[in-house]
Design an enzyme around this catalytic site. Structure first.
Site, PDB file in Angstrom:
ATOM      1  N   GLU A   1      -3.008   7.674  -4.353  1.00  0.00           N
ATOM      2  CA  GLU A   1      -2.949   6.377  -3.682  1.00  0.00           C
ATOM      3  C   GLU A   1      -2.682   5.259  -4.692  1.00  0.00           C
ATOM      4  OE1 GLU A   1      -5.788   4.775  -0.275  1.00  0.00           O
ATOM      5  OE2 GLU A   1      -6.635   4.366  -2.248  1.00  0.00           O
TER       6      GLU A   1
ATOM      7  N   TYR B   1       0.859  -1.181   0.000  1.00  0.00           N
ATOM      8  CA  TYR B   1       0.000   0.000   0.000  1.00  0.00           C
ATOM      9  C   TYR B   1       0.897   1.234   0.000  1.00  0.00           C
ATOM     10  CZ  TYR B   1      -3.123   3.689   1.452  1.00  0.00           C
ATOM     11  OH  TYR B   1      -3.829   4.865   1.484  1.00  0.00           O
TER      12      TYR B   1
END
Ligand code: ADP
Length: 296
Positions: free
Chosen positions: A196, A108
């Site tokens: 992101e 992530y």
């Protein structure tokens, strides 16, 4: 302001961040043709302004073009309800057809504005591909954060520290340093409130690649980027929110039945709190501004 995954990936790629080969399709025939270009085996991804599509059936690995077309037929016009859409869901009108990548590891990665410190903050975790909120709740030690000083920017040694914390070594670690520096540059230059990559992957062949991408532009900076309004997909927005935007009003649709028309965000919040306290459910948050002068 949000954009689709494929648009966010194009931006990241223009900053040197590797992405899978892909094509956007507007019809199921285009899905089939794009799948042919990818060699048959590919991933078909619904484009909506929300994540969590995988678990809701919006991302599928297919093995031949006809299967991609069938799945395209199934997806177009369907309303996808994911963890991030709310119960009303979002309609699929665009599909991204991508080469299927052999994934070895998922991470992530994001850069977002931290309102407390008024700085960009980099968040990384070796637990990628899943809900970052879940990781934050269950194992917060697996999340690495770094506040970025706006005067010095992100330094290579800081990026290296993050890459090492993710367990990367050798050339992949150096690739990750470069990727992080590029991601920060993209975030700054494109005036993003959030960038992101979830998941950022290491492929079986040992390359880093952005397998998903989300970008939210800072609404206050949209005037600096003439191309942004054209990138918007209005079909993904609530018609009432579009109308409110035209009149420069802050409007958020909520699920209750009591309408709220309030001047000032503070008063709006307080009104919602009072409503909730007495068991009411607000239908919206409509802030017409603290000073009513100049409003149409
Ligand atoms: P969402 O977060 O909305 O569920 P993702 O883009 O993260 O959608 O896709 C879900 C999962 O599908 C990813 O975590 C990844 O494992 C897999 N995936 C996505 N794109 C590809 C691709 N091009 N090749 C192989 N696997 C993929």
């Amino acid at each position: 302001m949000n954009i689709h995954e494929y648009q966010a990936k194009e931006i990241l790629n223009s900053y040197g961040i590797p992405i899978p080969r892909g094509r956007v399709a507007l019809t199921s025939d285009q899905v089939e043709r794009a799948a042919k270009m990818m060699g048959g085996r590919c991933v078909v991804k619904a484009q909506i302004y929300a994540g969590g599509r995988g678990k809701a059936g919006g991302v599928k690995l297919v093995h031949y073009p006809e299967q991609a077309q069938e799945y395209g037929k199934e997806l177009f016009g369907r309303t996808l309800v994911t963890k991030q859409t709310g119960p009303q869901g979002l309609k699929v009108r665009r599909i991204l057809v991508e080469e299927a990548v052999e994934i070895a590891r998922e991470f992530y990665l994001s850069i977002t504005l931290d309102r407390e410190s008024s700085r960009y903050i980099l968040i990384a975790s070796a637990e990628g591909g899943m809900d970052i909120e879940e990781v934050a709740n269950k194992s917060p030690e697996k999340i690495h954060t770094l506040q970025i000083d706006p005067f010095t920017g992100l330094r290579a040694y800081q990026a290296r520290k993050v890459a090492l914390a993710l367990g990367l070594t050798g050339s992949v670690c150096e690739d990750c340093v470069e990727l992080l520096m590029n991601l920060y540059r993209a975030c700054q230059e494109k005036d993003c409130a959030l960038v992101e990559i979830n998941p950022l992957v290491v492929t079986k062949a040992g390359w880093l690649m952005a397998m998903d991408a989300k970008i939210t532009f800072d609404d206050n900076a949209v005037f600096r980027h003439r191309e942004y309004p054209d990138m918007m997909d209005y079909s993904q927005l609530d018609p009432l929110e579009i109308t409110a935007g035209k009149y420069d009003l802050a409007y958020i649709k909520l699920s209750g039945s009591i309408g709220c028309l309030v001047n000032g965000a503070g008063l709006a919040m307080a009104t919602l709190d009072v409503l909730k306290e007495f068991g009411g459910e607000p239908a919206n948050f409509l802030d017409v501004g603290g000073g009513l002068h100049g409003k149409k």
